[in-house]
Motif scaffolding. Structure first.
Motif, PDB file in Angstrom:
ATOM      1  N   ALA A 133      -3.856  -4.756  -0.893  1.00  8.71           N
ATOM      2  CA  ALA A 133      -3.092  -3.497  -0.855  1.00  8.71           C
ATOM      3  C   ALA A 133      -3.792  -2.413  -1.669  1.00  8.71           C
ATOM      4  O   ALA A 133      -3.871  -1.247  -1.249  1.00  8.71           O
ATOM      5  N   ILE A 169       2.273   1.746  -3.454  1.00  5.16           N
ATOM      6  CA  ILE A 169       1.240   2.258  -4.368  1.00  5.16           C
ATOM      7  C   ILE A 169       1.121   3.771  -4.245  1.00  5.16           C
ATOM      8  O   ILE A 169       1.125   4.502  -5.242  1.00  5.16           O
ATOM      9  N   PHE A 170       1.023   4.273  -3.003  1.00  5.58           N
ATOM     10  CA  PHE A 170       0.927   5.718  -2.785  1.00  5.58           C
ATOM     11  C   PHE A 170       2.200   6.434  -3.251  1.00  5.58           C
ATOM     12  O   PHE A 170       2.136   7.520  -3.826  1.00  5.58           O
ATOM     13  N   ARG A 201       1.574   5.621   5.553  1.00  7.91           N
ATOM     14  CA  ARG A 201       1.755   4.234   5.132  1.00  7.91           C
ATOM     15  C   ARG A 201       3.213   3.782   5.267  1.00  7.91           C
ATOM     16  O   ARG A 201       3.480   2.600   5.516  1.00  7.91           O
ATOM     17  N   TYR A 232      -8.171   3.938   2.443  1.00  6.73           N
ATOM     18  CA  TYR A 232      -7.483   4.931   3.273  1.00  6.73           C
ATOM     19  C   TYR A 232      -7.538   6.316   2.643  1.00  6.73           C
ATOM     20  O   TYR A 232      -7.735   7.315   3.344  1.00  6.73           O
ATOM     21  N   PHE A 233      -7.370   6.385   1.327  1.00 11.72           N
ATOM     22  CA  PHE A 233      -7.469   7.681   0.636  1.00 11.72           C
ATOM     23  C   PHE A 233      -8.877   8.250   0.808  1.00 11.72           C
ATOM     24  O   PHE A 233      -9.055   9.455   1.004  1.00 11.72           O
ATOM     25  N   ALA A 275       0.841  -1.207   0.000  1.00 15.28           N
ATOM     26  CA  ALA A 275       0.000   0.000   0.000  1.00 15.28           C
ATOM     27  C   ALA A 275       0.874   1.256   0.000  1.00 15.28           C
ATOM     28  O   ALA A 275       0.577   2.236  -0.704  1.00 15.28           O
ATOM     29  N   SER A 330      -5.407   0.935  -0.053  1.00 16.96           N
ATOM     30  CA  SER A 330      -5.052   2.261  -0.566  1.00 16.96           C
ATOM     31  C   SER A 330      -6.295   3.077  -0.887  1.00 16.96           C
ATOM     32  O   SER A 330      -6.394   4.261  -0.545  1.00 16.96           O
ATOM     33  N   ALA A 337      -0.887  10.353   3.052  1.00 20.78           N
ATOM     34  CA  ALA A 337      -1.014   8.914   2.823  1.00 20.78           C
ATOM     35  C   ALA A 337       0.348   8.250   2.676  1.00 20.78           C
ATOM     36  O   ALA A 337       0.586   7.165   3.224  1.00 20.78           O
TER      37      ALA A 337
END
Length: 320
Positions: A245, A69-70, A213, A252-253, A66, A249, A209
């Motif tokens: 993941a 990814i961010f 993370r 959470y976003f 995750a 993401s 984020a």
């Protein structure tokens, strides 16, 4: 004519400002729905893979993926990731998130059903913090229709939690290790949304984020190393990790975006109630878990649904 035009322009500006405020106030509900859908799917996948892999290994891999990814999104979008007071605050929030989640995973390894039940009560903490420290108590004004509806809906929450718990015989054993793990979860995890609400900026959600993370992933990787978690790198583990993941993401976003405007005292219970309903629907129609639902549970879902309807009606009445 000049006076008339001025008054007309003022009226148009007032209508436009009123519409803008309503639109801004409603946008968190859209993010809430996105959170509920993504989190519920992730929860369903995790439950099905719970006994197939080491929980701590899966958690650390999910959190790390995750973060990546961010980070990738930030690099592609050329978002500056400078270290400042704002990003450091979310680095700290990520540490709390990691420690709290590790505590919950350790408790789940001892008693899954009891941990699932007790952890539901953690939502009271951000609600109380929002009520006393963010001035959200005014939203529960009994002198207004919407305030009364919200109070009734929130009072249904503990009833629904009680009705949705499993039979006493399935509660599992209680040990000092379990109690310590749950204490760790409550201490570090309970105030997360409150801290996010205090610090989040709508212009710097991606930076928050990335740093949150990063530290959460670091904590879970350290915990996996300490607990000597097993990492069987199979195609199924890769699939679960990557899928969850992505869902983590998204959820959470959506949480960060919603909390820029959403009141904690409403957002937290509404998110919990909708998640319960959506997870149940996934269990029924995807995994065929019809036999696991008791008559008491059905009453619990009915009470939960009623609470959701009342909160939504209250928001609509308040916006109108």
């Amino acid at each position: 004519n000049t006076v008339a035009q001025t008054m007309l322009l003022a009226c148009k500006s007032g209508i436009s400002l009123s519409y803008s405020k309503k639109k801004n106030k409603m946008h968190w509900i859209i993010y809430l729905i996105i959170f509920v859908i993504s989190f519920s799917i992730k929860d369903g996948i995790r439950k099905k893979s719970l006994n197939k892999f080491d929980n701590m290994a899966v958690l650390s891999l999910e959190f790390t993926a995750a973060f990546l990814i961010f980070l990738l999104i930030a690099i592609i979008s050329k978002t500056p990731l400078t270290i400042n007071t704002y990003t450091l605050s979310f680095l700290g929030i990520g540490i709390l998130h990691g420690l709290g989640t590790v505590g919950k995973i350790n408790a789940m390894n001892i008693s899954l059903s009891k941990t699932s039940l007790v952890s539901k009560y953690s939502l009271a903490f951000p609600m109380l913090l929002g009520f006393f420290f963010l001035g959200e108590g005014s939203l529960l004004n009994l002198h207004s229709i919407e305030g009364t509806l919200k109070v009734i809906a929130l009072s249904l929450l503990p009833v629904s939690i009680y009705l949705l718990q499993k039979n006493k015989g399935e509660s599992g054993k209680t040990s000092s290790v379990w109690l310590w793990s749950m204490a760790q979860f409550f201490i570090f995890h309970a105030a997360l949304e409150f801290l996010i609400k205090l610090n989040i900026s709508s212009e710097m959600i991606l930076q928050a984020a990335v740093y949150q993370r990063l530290s959460a992933a670091a904590i879970t990787l350290i915990a996996a190393k300490i607990s000597k978690a097993k990492f069987p790198f199979t195609k199924q583990l890769y699939g679960v990790t990557i899928g969850n993941a992505i869902l983590i993401s998204i959820s959470y976003f959506a949480t960060l975006s919603a909390l820029t405007t959403a009141p904690l005292v409403i957002y937290k219970p509404l998110a919990k109630m909708l998640t319960v309903i959506f997870v149940t629907l996934i269990g029924l129609f995807v995994f065929g878990e019809h036999k696991k639902i008791t008559r008491r549970n059905k009453w619990g879902y009915l009470v939960t649904g009623l609470g959701v309807v009342l909160l939504i009606i209250a928001e609509v009445v308040e916006l109108s």
